[in-house]
Structures are given as structure tokens and as C-alpha cells.
Design a protein around this motif. Sequence first.
Motif, PDB file in Angstrom:
ATOM      1  N   UNK A 142      -5.754  -2.954   1.889  1.00 37.13           N
ATOM      2  CA  UNK A 142      -6.855  -2.042   2.179  1.00 37.13           C
ATOM      3  C   UNK A 142      -6.318  -0.868   2.959  1.00 37.13           C
ATOM      4  N   UNK A 143      -7.040   0.254   2.890  1.00 36.85           N
ATOM      5  CA  UNK A 143      -6.601   1.424   3.640  1.00 36.85           C
ATOM      6  C   UNK A 143      -6.525   1.162   5.125  1.00 36.85           C
ATOM      7  N   UNK A 144      -7.494   0.386   5.634  1.00 34.05           N
ATOM      8  CA  UNK A 144      -7.500   0.099   7.073  1.00 34.05           C
ATOM      9  C   UNK A 144      -6.284  -0.732   7.475  1.00 34.05           C
ATOM     10  N   UNK A 145      -6.026  -1.823   6.722  1.00 32.67           N
ATOM     11  CA  UNK A 145      -4.882  -2.673   7.039  1.00 32.67           C
ATOM     12  C   UNK A 145      -3.573  -1.943   6.861  1.00 32.67           C
ATOM     13  N   UNK A 146      -3.480  -1.098   5.836  1.00 34.61           N
ATOM     14  CA  UNK A 146      -2.250  -0.346   5.579  1.00 34.61           C
ATOM     15  C   UNK A 146      -1.963   0.646   6.708  1.00 34.61           C
ATOM     16  N   UNK A 147      -3.012   1.295   7.201  1.00 30.78           N
ATOM     17  CA  UNK A 147      -2.831   2.246   8.308  1.00 30.78           C
ATOM     18  C   UNK A 147      -2.291   1.555   9.557  1.00 30.78           C
ATOM     19  N   UNK A 148      -2.831   0.385   9.871  1.00 32.97           N
ATOM     20  CA  UNK A 148      -2.363  -0.346  11.045  1.00 32.97           C
ATOM     21  C   UNK A 148      -0.908  -0.772  10.891  1.00 32.97           C
ATOM     22  N   UNK A 149      -0.559  -1.254   9.695  1.00 33.21           N
ATOM     23  CA  UNK A 149       0.829  -1.653   9.443  1.00 33.21           C
ATOM     24  C   UNK A 149       1.767  -0.453   9.505  1.00 33.21           C
ATOM     25  N   UNK A 150       1.331   0.679   8.978  1.00 35.27           N
ATOM     26  CA  UNK A 150       2.160   1.877   8.987  1.00 35.27           C
ATOM     27  C   UNK A 150       2.393   2.364  10.417  1.00 35.27           C
ATOM     28  N   UNK A 176       9.985   7.704   2.206  1.00 37.89           N
ATOM     29  CA  UNK A 176       8.755   7.133   1.663  1.00 37.89           C
ATOM     30  C   UNK A 176       9.032   5.822   0.930  1.00 37.89           C
ATOM     31  N   UNK A 177      10.161   5.786   0.221  1.00 39.67           N
ATOM     32  CA  UNK A 177      10.517   4.548  -0.473  1.00 39.67           C
ATOM     33  C   UNK A 177      10.753   3.404   0.496  1.00 39.67           C
ATOM     34  N   UNK A 178      11.427   3.689   1.602  1.00 33.73           N
ATOM     35  CA  UNK A 178      11.671   2.644   2.605  1.00 33.73           C
ATOM     36  C   UNK A 178      10.367   2.209   3.262  1.00 33.73           C
ATOM     37  N   UNK A 179       9.481   3.155   3.499  1.00 31.88           N
ATOM     38  CA  UNK A 179       8.182   2.806   4.055  1.00 31.88           C
ATOM     39  C   UNK A 179       7.413   1.900   3.097  1.00 31.88           C
ATOM     40  N   UNK A 214       5.402  -3.436   1.940  1.00 32.98           N
ATOM     41  CA  UNK A 214       5.259  -4.541   1.001  1.00 32.98           C
ATOM     42  C   UNK A 214       5.635  -5.864   1.656  1.00 32.98           C
ATOM     43  N   UNK A 215       6.684  -5.833   2.530  1.00 35.79           N
ATOM     44  CA  UNK A 215       7.075  -7.033   3.274  1.00 35.79           C
ATOM     45  C   UNK A 215       5.954  -7.500   4.203  1.00 35.79           C
ATOM     46  N   UNK A 216       5.084  -6.577   4.590  1.00 36.26           N
ATOM     47  CA  UNK A 216       3.966  -6.891   5.473  1.00 36.26           C
ATOM     48  C   UNK A 216       2.685  -7.178   4.684  1.00 36.26           C
ATOM     49  N   UNK A 217       2.824  -7.243   3.345  1.00 36.39           N
ATOM     50  CA  UNK A 217       1.683  -7.578   2.502  1.00 36.39           C
ATOM     51  C   UNK A 217       0.807  -6.407   2.141  1.00 36.39           C
ATOM     52  N   UNK A 218       1.354  -5.182   2.240  1.00 40.55           N
ATOM     53  CA  UNK A 218       0.569  -3.987   1.961  1.00 40.55           C
ATOM     54  C   UNK A 218       1.255  -3.151   0.873  1.00 40.55           C
ATOM     55  N   UNK A 219       0.545  -2.879  -0.207  1.00 43.45           N
ATOM     56  CA  UNK A 219       1.052  -2.007  -1.261  1.00 43.45           C
ATOM     57  C   UNK A 219       0.555  -0.590  -1.001  1.00 43.45           C
ATOM     58  N   UNK A 229      -0.843   7.897  -1.505  1.00 43.07           N
ATOM     59  CA  UNK A 229      -1.608   7.268  -0.433  1.00 43.07           C
ATOM     60  C   UNK A 229      -0.856   7.340   0.898  1.00 43.07           C
ATOM     61  N   UNK A 230       0.481   7.235   0.826  1.00 42.41           N
ATOM     62  CA  UNK A 230       1.274   7.318   2.055  1.00 42.41           C
ATOM     63  C   UNK A 230       1.184   8.697   2.687  1.00 42.41           C
ATOM     64  N   UNK A 231       1.231   9.735   1.859  1.00 39.07           N
ATOM     65  CA  UNK A 231       1.063  11.093   2.390  1.00 39.07           C
ATOM     66  C   UNK A 231      -0.255  11.188   3.164  1.00 39.07           C
TER      67      UNK A 231
END
Length: 336
Positions: free
Chosen positions: A5-13, A29-32, A37-42, A47-49
Motif C-alpha cells: 500500500x502507499x502508506x506502508x511503502x512510504x513508511x518503509x521508504x 531507484x533500482x536499489x530502493x 521488496x525485501x521489506x514486502x513492498x513493491x 511511484x517512487x518518484x
Amino acid sequence: MEQNTGKGRLLCLAKLFWEQTDEDHALSLGELQDRLLEMGQKAQRKALYSDIKALQDYGLDILRTNPGRDCRYFLASRLIELPQLKLLVDAVNASAVLTRRQSEQLIEQLSGLVSRPQREQLRRSLIGAPWWKTPNNGVYYTIDTIYQALSQQSPLAFCYYHYGPFHQKVYHQDHHEIICSPYGLVYREEHYYLLGYSASHPDQPVCHFRVDRMEGAHLAAQQPFRPKAAGLDLEQYSAGLFSMFGGQLSRARIRCTETGLKILYDRFGLDIPVEFFEDGSYLALVEVVPGPVFYGWVMGLSREMRLTGPQELVEECQKLARLSLSPWQELETDPE
């Protein structure tokens, strides 16, 4: 963590930027994407931008190393910067107030304020760190209690002890609590001391108690609080102490060379009254709490300064000098 989810991805980022990046360790960006992905977030690049922009708008100082598709991103600034943190870590290492375990725990907590790669730089070996650390792991809580008492102008009650010849605790006043009206804390000689009035020493306007020798400190609001005497300047009083034993302030006259004057400036500050003599010497007036440590300090610097007054201080200093050269059998013992 909520998945994909966007919320979970933001927190992981945000966690990734905080823990794994700094100006020397930026991520593409590729490393991010891989680490997310290792943290369960695609996350897609687009979307990363958007996520990075959202974190920047939120206040994270995220910068990129170069424009274009090969850019890399890192967290540029933090609540506290690495050079500042190194000073704090040195201070924690150098503190005799903390136990070794407390120092290690506090440094570990401070290390969480920088990236993982920078944490290695905080594994420092400080030359001159104290070989002795307090065994009292309750100093944290004692200091907190003292600050509560200061803010509430409440008396403190505590047991006080020193160590005997076999490392045993020897309690003062037969293990009865000491009641103290606290005036302030001072850090001297690598220890915290409580300054305040105690009925146990009614002849002293200010007493000193070493905080790591206090046990079971608690507020004693039912006891009367004695305010600090009018005109008693704790800053000046503390500056005049050469050991943590109380007494009355006295204005000492010290004749000194230019080098001696530099030493006096370092010890007492630049505001001390100074008179210049034609022979190139100086006369400085300094407020001190006279005692053996002060006299020993003056005698140890006898090439640079001499105590010239008042006469009672001069006589006490002379008495101490004679005593230091007397045979062991003539040693004056402390009646206590």
C-alpha cells in the motif's frame, strides 16, 4: 507492516533513507526498489518518484547526487549531525557518572540517530577516558529526582555513604536519611554534586553531596524548605571551589607572572580584577573557598604565582606547606 500500500511503502521508504543512506551512501531507484521488496513492498519507478516527493514535502531532506535516470538519493541532514554526535559519544565515554553498561546502552541509542554505515565511526576509543566508572546504576534516577525537587522547591531525603577500606559502604548519620533543601547541581571533578542546605551542617550556607553516593533519593515535601540565602551567588561559589568541600567564600590576593595570569583567567574567567605593576607582575583578586586543595594548587604553581593575602589564608598555606614536609609520625589525623 501493511503490505503493498502507499502508506506502508512510504513508511518503509522513510526507514530506508534514515537507516541506510547518508552523503557517502546514496541509493539508486533500482536499489530502493530491491530493498523495499525485501521489506514486502513493491514499487514502480513512477511511484517512487511520487513517494520521494511526498517525503520531501513532509520535511525529510532527501537529495539526489546527479540528474537523469542514474541519479541516486540520500538523506542529507538529520536532527543531529555526525560530528556533533561524535562529541556526545566522547562525552558519554568520558563520564565517570555512568556505569560501563549505561555508557554502552546510551551510545547504542545515540547511534540510532545516524545511518548504519556511519555508526561504525561512533565505535571510538577515547584516549583519556576514565579508568574508573561508578558502580551505582541509579544515578540517572537520582538526578531526575533532584531536578524534580529543584523545580518544585521541595526538600530531598536520601541516605549518604562513602566506601570504607574494604570497599564496603559506610553510611553517614548511622544510615538515617539526610534532609537537604536543594539549590542546584554542579559537575566538577568528573562527578555530579548536589548543592543545598542541610541541617546536618548548620554552620555551612551550602553543603555538597556527591550524587553517585546518594541512595534512595526521594522528595520530602513534608519537610520545611530553606531558601538560598540572599546574595549567595551559586555560579561564583562553584567557580571558587577547588574541592567539593563547603566553606565561606574569601577574596584571595594572588601576585603572579603573565603566565600565572593566563592560568588564573582559565580558572576564574576574564572578569577578575587585575592590577599591573611596573616590575611586570600582576595582582589578581579571586573569590575562592579556601582549603587544602586550593593551597596545594597555589603551591604547585609557585613559579608563576604567590598567595599574598589575606593574612589568615597566607598563614594557613604556610602551615600546610610545613605539614607536608613533616615526618609521617607527626601527621595530623582527621578526628572523624
